[in-house]
Design a protein around this motif. Structure first.
Motif, PDB file in Angstrom:
ATOM      1  N   ASN A 162      20.374 -24.965  -5.448  1.00  0.00           N
ATOM      2  CA  ASN A 162      21.524 -24.312  -6.066  1.00  0.00           C
ATOM      3  C   ASN A 162      21.850 -24.804  -7.469  1.00  0.00           C
ATOM      4  OD1 ASN A 162      21.952 -22.532  -3.938  1.00  0.00           O
ATOM      5  ND2 ASN A 162      23.276 -23.964  -2.834  1.00  0.00           N
ATOM      6  N   SER A 163      21.118 -25.812  -7.935  1.00  0.00           N
ATOM      7  CA  SER A 163      21.256 -26.229  -9.336  1.00  0.00           C
ATOM      8  C   SER A 163      20.472 -25.322 -10.280  1.00  0.00           C
ATOM      9  CB  SER A 163      20.780 -27.677  -9.502  1.00  0.00           C
ATOM     10  OG  SER A 163      21.619 -28.563  -8.774  1.00  0.00           O
ATOM     11  N   ALA A 164      19.723 -24.381  -9.734  1.00  0.00           N
ATOM     12  CA  ALA A 164      18.853 -23.515 -10.543  1.00  0.00           C
ATOM     13  C   ALA A 164      19.653 -22.573 -11.431  1.00  0.00           C
ATOM     14  CB  ALA A 164      17.935 -22.703  -9.633  1.00  0.00           C
ATOM     15  N   ASP A 165      18.986 -22.161 -12.506  1.00  0.00           N
ATOM     16  CA  ASP A 165      19.568 -21.172 -13.405  1.00  0.00           C
ATOM     17  C   ASP A 165      19.494 -19.774 -12.786  1.00  0.00           C
ATOM     18  OD1 ASP A 165      20.771 -20.529 -15.867  1.00  0.00           O
ATOM     19  OD2 ASP A 165      19.461 -21.915 -16.899  1.00  0.00           O
ATOM     20  N   GLU A 166      18.343 -19.437 -12.235  1.00  0.00           N
ATOM     21  CA  GLU A 166      18.145 -18.116 -11.630  1.00  0.00           C
ATOM     22  C   GLU A 166      17.432 -18.292 -10.279  1.00  0.00           C
ATOM     23  OE1 GLU A 166      18.519 -14.848 -12.969  1.00  0.00           O
ATOM     24  OE2 GLU A 166      19.110 -15.315 -15.034  1.00  0.00           O
ATOM     25  N   ILE A 167      17.904 -17.571  -9.286  1.00  0.00           N
ATOM     26  CA  ILE A 167      17.213 -17.509  -7.997  1.00  0.00           C
ATOM     27  C   ILE A 167      16.987 -16.042  -7.664  1.00  0.00           C
ATOM     28  CG2 ILE A 167      17.304 -17.975  -5.515  1.00  0.00           C
ATOM     29  CD1 ILE A 167      18.973 -20.422  -6.066  1.00  0.00           C
ATOM     30  N   ALA A 168      15.749 -15.719  -7.334  1.00  0.00           N
ATOM     31  CA  ALA A 168      15.418 -14.379  -6.847  1.00  0.00           C
ATOM     32  C   ALA A 168      15.060 -14.493  -5.376  1.00  0.00           C
ATOM     33  CB  ALA A 168      14.260 -13.787  -7.628  1.00  0.00           C
ATOM     34  N   MET A 169      15.768 -13.758  -4.541  1.00  0.00           N
ATOM     35  CA  MET A 169      15.432 -13.656  -3.130  1.00  0.00           C
ATOM     36  C   MET A 169      14.622 -12.380  -2.948  1.00  0.00           C
ATOM     37  SD  MET A 169      16.549 -16.351  -1.682  1.00  0.00           S
ATOM     38  CE  MET A 169      16.106 -15.781  -0.044  1.00  0.00           C
ATOM     39  N   VAL A 170      13.363 -12.547  -2.578  1.00  0.00           N
ATOM     40  CA  VAL A 170      12.433 -11.424  -2.462  1.00  0.00           C
ATOM     41  C   VAL A 170      12.162 -11.205  -0.979  1.00  0.00           C
ATOM     42  CG1 VAL A 170      10.210 -10.509  -3.187  1.00  0.00           C
ATOM     43  CG2 VAL A 170      11.435 -12.138  -4.669  1.00  0.00           C
ATOM     44  N   VAL A 171      12.727 -10.127  -0.444  1.00  0.00           N
ATOM     45  CA  VAL A 171      12.716  -9.923   1.009  1.00  0.00           C
ATOM     46  C   VAL A 171      12.268  -8.494   1.303  1.00  0.00           C
ATOM     47  CG1 VAL A 171      14.078 -10.010   3.133  1.00  0.00           C
ATOM     48  CG2 VAL A 171      14.615 -11.580   1.259  1.00  0.00           C
ATOM     49  N   THR A 172      11.154  -8.373   2.016  1.00  0.00           N
ATOM     50  CA  THR A 172      10.627  -7.059   2.359  1.00  0.00           C
ATOM     51  C   THR A 172      10.229  -7.032   3.825  1.00  0.00           C
ATOM     52  OG1 THR A 172       8.394  -7.716   1.684  1.00  0.00           O
ATOM     53  CG2 THR A 172       9.766  -6.647   0.012  1.00  0.00           C
ATOM     54  N   GLY A 173      10.196  -5.819   4.382  1.00  0.00           N
ATOM     55  CA  GLY A 173       9.737  -5.656   5.758  1.00  0.00           C
ATOM     56  C   GLY A 173      10.866  -5.604   6.774  1.00  0.00           C
ATOM     57  N   GLU A 174      10.634  -4.848   7.849  1.00  0.00           N
ATOM     58  CA  GLU A 174      11.694  -4.620   8.826  1.00  0.00           C
ATOM     59  C   GLU A 174      12.022  -5.852   9.654  1.00  0.00           C
ATOM     60  OE1 GLU A 174      10.584  -1.555  11.507  1.00  0.00           O
ATOM     61  OE2 GLU A 174       8.659  -2.451  12.041  1.00  0.00           O
ATOM     62  N   ASP A 175      11.114  -6.849   9.701  1.00  0.00           N
ATOM     63  CA  ASP A 175      11.425  -8.039  10.494  1.00  0.00           C
ATOM     64  C   ASP A 175      12.556  -8.845   9.864  1.00  0.00           C
ATOM     65  OD1 ASP A 175       9.925  -8.898   8.328  1.00  0.00           O
ATOM     66  OD2 ASP A 175       8.839 -10.439   9.461  1.00  0.00           O
ATOM     67  N   ALA A 176      12.887  -8.587   8.606  1.00  0.00           N
ATOM     68  CA  ALA A 176      13.988  -9.281   7.939  1.00  0.00           C
ATOM     69  C   ALA A 176      15.298  -8.518   8.020  1.00  0.00           C
ATOM     70  CB  ALA A 176      13.635  -9.519   6.470  1.00  0.00           C
ATOM     71  N   ALA A 177      15.299  -7.319   8.583  1.00  0.00           N
ATOM     72  CA  ALA A 177      16.458  -6.430   8.498  1.00  0.00           C
ATOM     73  C   ALA A 177      17.707  -7.014   9.149  1.00  0.00           C
ATOM     74  CB  ALA A 177      16.132  -5.072   9.126  1.00  0.00           C
ATOM     75  N   ASP A 178      17.563  -7.643  10.306  1.00  0.00           N
ATOM     76  CA  ASP A 178      18.742  -8.196  10.981  1.00  0.00           C
ATOM     77  C   ASP A 178      19.371  -9.311  10.162  1.00  0.00           C
ATOM     78  OD1 ASP A 178      18.625  -6.446  13.130  1.00  0.00           O
ATOM     79  OD2 ASP A 178      17.425  -7.792  14.380  1.00  0.00           O
ATOM     80  N   ALA A 179      18.542 -10.193   9.610  1.00  0.00           N
ATOM     81  CA  ALA A 179      19.075 -11.297   8.810  1.00  0.00           C
ATOM     82  C   ALA A 179      19.691 -10.780   7.512  1.00  0.00           C
ATOM     83  CB  ALA A 179      17.979 -12.313   8.518  1.00  0.00           C
ATOM     84  N   VAL A 180      19.096  -9.759   6.900  1.00  0.00           N
ATOM     85  CA  VAL A 180      19.682  -9.156   5.701  1.00  0.00           C
ATOM     86  C   VAL A 180      21.053  -8.574   6.030  1.00  0.00           C
ATOM     87  CG1 VAL A 180      19.478  -7.233   4.061  1.00  0.00           C
ATOM     88  CG2 VAL A 180      17.500  -8.703   4.522  1.00  0.00           C
ATOM     89  N   LYS A 181      21.172  -7.933   7.176  1.00  0.00           N
ATOM     90  CA  LYS A 181      22.460  -7.374   7.601  1.00  0.00           C
ATOM     91  C   LYS A 181      23.515  -8.465   7.731  1.00  0.00           C
ATOM     92  CE  LYS A 181      24.687  -4.838  11.389  1.00  0.00           C
ATOM     93  NZ  LYS A 181      24.482  -4.226  12.730  1.00  0.00           N
ATOM     94  N   VAL A 182      23.137  -9.598   8.328  1.00  0.00           N
ATOM     95  CA  VAL A 182      24.080 -10.709   8.479  1.00  0.00           C
ATOM     96  C   VAL A 182      24.450 -11.288   7.117  1.00  0.00           C
ATOM     97  CG1 VAL A 182      24.396 -13.042   9.399  1.00  0.00           C
ATOM     98  CG2 VAL A 182      23.305 -11.288  10.800  1.00  0.00           C
ATOM     99  N   ALA A 183      23.448 -11.458   6.259  1.00  0.00           N
ATOM    100  CA  ALA A 183      23.678 -12.119   4.973  1.00  0.00           C
ATOM    101  C   ALA A 183      24.436 -11.254   3.973  1.00  0.00           C
ATOM    102  CB  ALA A 183      22.343 -12.538   4.368  1.00  0.00           C
ATOM    103  N   LEU A 184      24.186  -9.945   3.979  1.00  0.00           N
ATOM    104  CA  LEU A 184      24.731  -9.071   2.943  1.00  0.00           C
ATOM    105  C   LEU A 184      25.656  -7.983   3.475  1.00  0.00           C
ATOM    106  CD1 LEU A 184      21.546  -8.546   0.721  1.00  0.00           C
ATOM    107  CD2 LEU A 184      23.406 -10.184   0.378  1.00  0.00           C
ATOM    108  N   GLY A 185      25.780  -7.871   4.790  1.00  0.00           N
ATOM    109  CA  GLY A 185      26.622  -6.838   5.373  1.00  0.00           C
ATOM    110  C   GLY A 185      28.106  -7.141   5.250  1.00  0.00           C
TER     111      GLY A 185
END
Length: 252
Positions: A196-219
């Protein structure tokens, strides 16, 4: 941290296109400002998603000699082992661009997980001391220009897993794990204060196996309950998500 920027794209190929432009633009920006571009790679599908950087116009326009490459986490295996994140990155990306070998910082081999973590942390501290890397004025930790992260189906980031104490580490820059729920068990990993000390962080997330976690994180209920590790990603600079339609399929 400002509000995250969320790119919801149709296909993984669109994510690859958008990611290449984003990285190229940041490369130009940080090299102009600081004379180098420090990039932290993760494993998994990320390396394949970087493939557009190997094509025109990026491959010939990026100043690769100014890049510095680090690893967000690593399996404690030989560098030529099939499980090595370094080998994954080398085979799929680093061997195809002219980044000097001296600018790539893999794990040191033939050490225990604890020794490997300590050695990597000391190397980072030395790079801050000799001004190769910047330091965060807020935390004193190394301040990377760009961290390229992924996320597991369980919401883990790097090798910081839900039910493991390493996610709560506050003082170490790099820690180790010997019982990863994903094989191989022994690993080293950046800690959240370093991430978290970084200047820029890119979270690169693809594929349906990540969908539930994306829903929790960004829903809309993201603040409810026990947070996933990915919800602790909060850089000093900007957080940008690159998502395909499969990863966002559960978002309403």
């Amino acid at each position: 941290m400002s509000q995250p920027i969320i790119h919801k794209l149709e296909a993984e190929s669109h994510v690859a296109d958008a990611l290449a432009k984003y990285i190229s633009d940041l490369s130009s920006k940080f090299i102009a400002a600081n004379g180098s571009f420090s990039v932290v790679l993760s494993g998994g599908s990320l390396i394949d998603t970087l493939r557009k950087l190997l094509e025109a116009p990026y491959v010939s326009s990026i100043d690769w000699a100014k890049w510095l490459i680090f690893f967000l986490d690593e399996r404690v295996v030989p560098l030529d082992h099939p499980d090595s994140n370094y080998k994954l990155a080398y085979d799929g990306f680093l061997s195809k661009v002219p980044i000097p070998k001296s600018n790539v910082y893999p794990i040191k081999e033939k050490l225990s997980p604890e020794e490997a973590a300590d050695e990597y942390e000391q190397r980072l501290k030395q790079l801050v001391a000799n001004k190769t890397l910047r330091a965060s004025p807020t935390t004193g930790f190394a301040k990377f220009d760009l961290i390229l992260g992924g996320m597991g189906p369980d919401g883990h980031v790097a090798s910081l897993f839900c039910w493991h104490f390493q996610r709560f580490e506050k003082t170490k820059w790099v820690t180790f794990i010997t019982d990863s729920p994903k094989p191989p068990p022994p690993r080293i990993t950046f800690t959240f204060p370093l991430i978290n000390s970084a200047d820029e962080i890119a979270m690169v997330v693809t594929g349906e196996d990540a969908a539930d976690a994306v829903k929790v994180a960004l829903g809309k209920h993201a603040s409810y309950g026990y947070p996933l590790p990915v919800q602790k990603v909060s850089p000093e600079g900007k957080l940008t998500w690159f998502l395909d339609s499969e990863a966002t399929s559960e978002l309403k």
